[in-house]
Design a protein around this motif. Structure first.
Motif, PDB file in Angstrom:
ATOM      1  N   LEU A 193       0.828  -1.195   0.000  1.00 33.93           N
ATOM      2  CA  LEU A 193       0.000   0.000   0.000  1.00 33.93           C
ATOM      3  C   LEU A 193       0.867   1.252   0.000  1.00 33.93           C
ATOM      4  CD1 LEU A 193      -2.868   1.250   0.245  1.00 33.93           C
ATOM      5  CD2 LEU A 193      -2.523   1.206   2.731  1.00 33.93           C
ATOM      6  N   LEU A 194       0.616   2.132  -0.970  1.00 30.55           N
ATOM      7  CA  LEU A 194       1.318   3.415  -1.027  1.00 30.55           C
ATOM      8  C   LEU A 194       0.560   4.475  -0.241  1.00 30.55           C
ATOM      9  CD1 LEU A 194       2.438   3.822  -4.755  1.00 30.55           C
ATOM     10  CD2 LEU A 194       3.920   3.583  -2.766  1.00 30.55           C
ATOM     11  N   LEU A 195      -0.737   4.555  -0.506  1.00 23.42           N
ATOM     12  CA  LEU A 195      -1.572   5.542   0.160  1.00 23.42           C
ATOM     13  C   LEU A 195      -3.039   5.194  -0.075  1.00 23.42           C
ATOM     14  CD1 LEU A 195      -2.547   7.308  -2.481  1.00 23.42           C
ATOM     15  CD2 LEU A 195      -0.356   8.433  -2.160  1.00 23.42           C
ATOM     16  N   LYS A 196      -3.899   5.861   0.705  1.00 21.12           N
ATOM     17  CA  LYS A 196      -5.326   5.602   0.556  1.00 21.12           C
ATOM     18  C   LYS A 196      -6.125   6.867   0.851  1.00 21.12           C
ATOM     19  CE  LYS A 196      -5.662   3.921   5.315  1.00 21.12           C
ATOM     20  NZ  LYS A 196      -6.012   2.780   6.197  1.00 21.12           N
ATOM     21  N   TYR A 197      -7.262   6.991   0.220  1.00 24.13           N
ATOM     22  CA  TYR A 197      -8.212   8.062   0.468  1.00 24.13           C
ATOM     23  C   TYR A 197      -9.470   7.446   1.053  1.00 24.13           C
ATOM     24  CZ  TYR A 197     -11.982  11.318  -0.326  1.00 24.13           C
ATOM     25  OH  TYR A 197     -13.085  12.114  -0.145  1.00 24.13           O
ATOM     26  N   THR A 215      -8.439  15.546   1.031  1.00 24.69           N
ATOM     27  CA  THR A 215      -8.419  15.165  -0.379  1.00 24.69           C
ATOM     28  C   THR A 215      -7.012  14.981  -0.909  1.00 24.69           C
ATOM     29  OG1 THR A 215      -8.524  17.496  -1.000  1.00 24.69           O
ATOM     30  CG2 THR A 215     -10.611  16.296  -0.871  1.00 24.69           C
ATOM     31  N   LEU A 216      -6.041  15.624  -0.291  1.00 24.07           N
ATOM     32  CA  LEU A 216      -4.642  15.420  -0.668  1.00 24.07           C
ATOM     33  C   LEU A 216      -4.048  14.416   0.313  1.00 24.07           C
ATOM     34  CD1 LEU A 216      -2.263  16.124  -2.487  1.00 24.07           C
ATOM     35  CD2 LEU A 216      -1.680  17.952  -0.876  1.00 24.07           C
ATOM     36  N   VAL A 217      -3.651  13.300  -0.220  1.00 29.21           N
ATOM     37  CA  VAL A 217      -3.177  12.214   0.624  1.00 29.21           C
ATOM     38  C   VAL A 217      -1.688  11.996   0.390  1.00 29.21           C
ATOM     39  CG1 VAL A 217      -3.458   9.786   1.219  1.00 29.21           C
ATOM     40  CG2 VAL A 217      -5.432  11.108   0.440  1.00 29.21           C
ATOM     41  N   PHE A 272       5.373   9.640  -2.350  1.00 22.58           N
ATOM     42  CA  PHE A 272       4.219   9.701  -3.234  1.00 22.58           C
ATOM     43  C   PHE A 272       3.056  10.429  -2.567  1.00 22.58           C
ATOM     44  CE2 PHE A 272       5.261   7.266  -6.959  1.00 22.58           C
ATOM     45  CZ  PHE A 272       6.305   6.440  -6.560  1.00 22.58           C
ATOM     46  N   GLU A 273       2.236  11.032  -3.378  1.00 17.16           N
ATOM     47  CA  GLU A 273       0.996  11.615  -2.904  1.00 17.16           C
ATOM     48  C   GLU A 273      -0.051  11.546  -4.009  1.00 17.16           C
ATOM     49  OE1 GLU A 273       2.280  15.563  -1.743  1.00 17.16           O
ATOM     50  OE2 GLU A 273       1.434  16.397  -3.580  1.00 17.16           O
ATOM     51  N   ALA A 274      -1.306  11.681  -3.606  1.00 18.34           N
ATOM     52  CA  ALA A 274      -2.394  11.648  -4.580  1.00 18.34           C
ATOM     53  C   ALA A 274      -3.480  12.591  -4.116  1.00 18.34           C
ATOM     54  CB  ALA A 274      -2.941  10.229  -4.722  1.00 18.34           C
ATOM     55  N   GLU A 275      -4.197  13.152  -5.077  1.00 15.95           N
ATOM     56  CA  GLU A 275      -5.259  14.088  -4.756  1.00 15.95           C
ATOM     57  C   GLU A 275      -6.586  13.574  -5.278  1.00 15.95           C
ATOM     58  OE1 GLU A 275      -4.651  18.062  -6.123  1.00 15.95           O
ATOM     59  OE2 GLU A 275      -6.326  18.862  -4.948  1.00 15.95           O
ATOM     60  N   PHE A 276      -7.557  13.497  -4.402  1.00 10.72           N
ATOM     61  CA  PHE A 276      -8.902  13.078  -4.780  1.00 10.72           C
ATOM     62  C   PHE A 276      -9.643  14.293  -5.323  1.00 10.72           C
ATOM     63  CE2 PHE A 276     -12.816  10.943  -4.896  1.00 10.72           C
ATOM     64  CZ  PHE A 276     -13.793  11.703  -4.269  1.00 10.72           C
ATOM     65  N   LYS A 277     -10.080  14.204  -6.579  1.00  7.62           N
ATOM     66  CA  LYS A 277     -10.842  15.288  -7.198  1.00  7.62           C
ATOM     67  C   LYS A 277     -12.185  14.732  -7.616  1.00  7.62           C
ATOM     68  CE  LYS A 277      -6.966  18.099  -8.821  1.00  7.62           C
ATOM     69  NZ  LYS A 277      -6.344  18.771  -9.993  1.00  7.62           N
ATOM     70  N   LYS A 278     -13.189  15.051  -6.830  1.00 12.10           N
ATOM     71  CA  LYS A 278     -14.520  14.519  -7.086  1.00 12.10           C
ATOM     72  C   LYS A 278     -15.067  15.003  -8.420  1.00 12.10           C
ATOM     73  CE  LYS A 278     -19.101  14.112  -4.986  1.00 12.10           C
ATOM     74  NZ  LYS A 278     -19.945  14.487  -3.815  1.00 12.10           N
ATOM     75  N   SER A 279     -14.825  16.276  -8.725  1.00 14.45           N
ATOM     76  CA  SER A 279     -15.372  16.844  -9.962  1.00 14.45           C
ATOM     77  C   SER A 279     -14.780  16.180 -11.199  1.00 14.45           C
ATOM     78  CB  SER A 279     -15.084  18.349 -10.014  1.00 14.45           C
ATOM     79  OG  SER A 279     -13.680  18.583  -9.992  1.00 14.45           O
ATOM     80  N   GLU A 280     -13.579  15.659 -11.071  1.00 20.94           N
ATOM     81  CA  GLU A 280     -12.928  14.997 -12.196  1.00 20.94           C
ATOM     82  C   GLU A 280     -12.948  13.472 -12.045  1.00 20.94           C
ATOM     83  OE1 GLU A 280      -9.706  18.676 -12.672  1.00 20.94           O
ATOM     84  OE2 GLU A 280      -9.004  16.596 -12.603  1.00 20.94           O
TER      85      GLU A 280
END
Lengths: 115, 113
Positions: free
Chosen positions: B46-50, B55-57, B63-71
């Motif tokens: 596991l790298l990361l989870k939302y 929204t920015l994890v 590593f990081e990831a951003e949750f964008k609901k609109s997209e």
């Protein structure tokens, strides 16, 4: 915490024999365990979901009689590949989750080679 | 239908360059999103989870990831690629209804020295 182990890590067997793969949650109780299959350079394909003490739920296209799953305790699930054939050669990965949790914890995988 | 799509089965970047791995999902209910890394002949890490918090994890190994609901996206990024980042990356989504995970097809990351 949340460690999942698999045994064996690699097994080679002859066509027609059966192979059992174990999946254990080492430091937590796994109410649900999942078995996946992964072919080279491909994604994971869910084979079945099992809850402790219940029959496994198999995904469409997965033969129940060929891939026997037993989840006898909260820390152990087994996958038995019966009458294995070369086309069953693959990487088998299990995962486990706690009750009410969304995250799955993955085992290191078992490579099955059927000759 | 609920699913996850990874655009680009192979991505190559130079060492030190930005890493961007794309993941889009389709869902009628709020999803939980995950990024996993897999090295050859190994299981998933596991790298990361939302899970509906920030929204920015931020995850492991920079590593990081951003949750964008609109997209409906959850793209994975890392500012500077390292040779050890070369691996297969999987995006996964699960929902409140059961714990079933849906995996993307994976993206193979190559880091060029």
């Amino acid at each position: 915490g949340a460690v999942v182990s698999q045994h064996p890590s690699w097994v080679i067997c002859k066509s027609g024999t059966s192979v059992k793969i174990e999946c254990r949650s080492l430091d937590f109780q796994a109410t649900t365990m999942f078995w996946y299959r992964q072919f080279p350079k491909q994604s994971l394909m869910l084979m079945a979901t099992s809850n402790e003490g219940s029959k496994a739920t198999y995904e469409q296209g997965v033969e129940k009689d060929k891939f026997l799953i037993n989840h006898a305790s909260l820390t152990l699930s087994t996958l038995t590949v019966t009458s294995a054939h070369p086309e069953d050669s693959s990487f088998y990965i299990c995962s486990a989750s706690r009750q009410g949790a969304q995250e799955q914890y993955f085992g290191p995988g078992t490579r099955l080679t059927v000759t | 239908a609920q699913s996850v799509t990874q655009l680009g089965s192979h991505v190559s970047v130079s060492e030190g360059a930005l890493v961007l791995l794309r993941c889009n999902y389709s869902s009628s209910v709020p999803p939980y999103l995950f990024w996993y890394v897999q090295y050859p002949n190994q299981g998933l890490q596991l790298l990361l989870k939302y899970t509906s918090a920030a929204t920015l994890v931020k995850g492991i190994n920079g590593f990081e990831a951003e949750f964008k609901k609109s997209e409906t996206s959850f793209h994975l990024t890392k500012p500077s690629a390292h040779m050890s980042d070369a691996a297969e990356y999987f995006c996964a989504v699960c929902f409140n209804t059961g714990n079933q995970f849906y995996f993307g097809t994976g993206t193979s990351l190559t880091v060029i020295p």
